[in-house]
Design a protein around this motif. Structure first.
Motif, short mmCIF file in Angstrom:
data_model
loop_
_atom_site.label_atom_id
_atom_site.label_comp_id
_atom_site.label_asym_id
_atom_site.label_seq_id
_atom_site.Cartn_x
_atom_site.Cartn_y
_atom_site.Cartn_z
N TYR A 26 1.36 -1.40 -0.22
CA TYR A 26 0.51 -0.45 0.03
C TYR A 26 0.31 1.34 -0.45
O TYR A 26 0.84 1.89 -0.79
CB TYR A 26 -0.80 0.30 1.26
CG TYR A 26 -1.86 1.32 0.99
CD1 TYR A 26 -2.61 1.97 0.46
CD2 TYR A 26 -1.09 2.34 2.45
CE1 TYR A 26 -3.19 3.24 1.24
CE2 TYR A 26 -1.95 3.03 2.70
CZ TYR A 26 -2.80 3.41 1.71
OH TYR A 26 -3.81 4.54 2.01
N TYR A 86 -2.85 -0.55 9.93
CA TYR A 86 -2.95 -1.26 9.07
C TYR A 86 -4.24 -1.86 9.28
O TYR A 86 -4.37 -2.45 9.11
CB TYR A 86 -1.81 -2.01 7.98
CG TYR A 86 -2.49 -2.32 7.04
CD1 TYR A 86 -1.82 -2.23 5.31
CD2 TYR A 86 -2.56 -3.90 6.53
CE1 TYR A 86 -2.80 -2.24 4.56
CE2 TYR A 86 -3.16 -4.74 5.59
CZ TYR A 86 -3.45 -3.56 4.18
OH TYR A 86 -3.68 -4.19 3.02
N PRO A 89 -7.81 -3.19 2.81
CA PRO A 89 -8.97 -2.24 2.14
C PRO A 89 -9.85 -2.50 1.78
O PRO A 89 -10.68 -1.52 1.86
CB PRO A 89 -7.98 -2.18 0.66
CG PRO A 89 -6.43 -2.81 1.13
CD PRO A 89 -7.35 -3.70 2.19
#
Length: 169
Positions: A26, A86, A89
């Motif tokens: 990412y 994190y 997504p």
């Protein structure tokens, strides 16, 4: 959605590495990752130099925070430094990032820490906006410096720069 938290255990080492790799992808920094399971297991579980907190959605890990304690001489107490945060997504926008930060803030308070801090890449506007919405303040007038890799090794091998050596004797 039902969510919960749990601290990582030794058996989670491969999962921790997987999250690190996803985050590196990412951040467009995958080429910098040299960590492996053996190293992570040693430093997180044997040496106890970092902790990992997972956020779970219906029992499945969907995000993580890797953190450790630092120390503020000005405050005279430890703080929590968040190395990585994190959320996968497909799970973003559901409040997991905020939940992880809130949990870390609670841990900092429980442990008597004076602050919770982290770095964010300058280009990562979605994360910056998110952090600002929580009341986080960017540190003005501070620049991060780093010595790593060969430079670190070379500095460690340099002779002391004081006393007789400094005067050229």
């Amino acid at each position: 959605m039902e969510f919960s938290f749990r601290f990582a255990e030794r058996k989670d080492t491969a999962l921790i590495l997987q999250f690190i790799m996803e985050l590196a992808e990412y951040e467009k920094l995958r080429h910098e990752v040299v960590a492996d399971e053996t190293t992570l297991e040693e430093w997180i579980f044997d040496r106890k130099k970092a902790e990992v907190l997972f956020v779970l959605e219906n029992g499945r890990e969907v995000g993580f925070a890797l953190f450790f304690h630092n120390f503020s001489t000005f405050l005279g107490r430890a703080g929590i430094y968040l190395e990585d945060l994190y959320v996968r997504p497909e799970c973003r926008g559901r409040g997991y990032g905020k939940a992880l930060l809130k949990k870390l803030a609670s841990l900092a308070v429980e442990r008597g820490c004076g602050r919770l801090e982290w770095w964010c890449l300058d280009w990562n506007r979605p994360s910056i906006d998110f952090y600002l919405s929580l009341g986080a303040e960017p540190m003005k007038d501070w620049t991060v410096y780093r010595i790593a890799g060969d430079t670190l090794q070379n500095l460690a091998r340099q002779p002391e720069a004081f006393g007789a050596e400094k005067r050229g004797r």
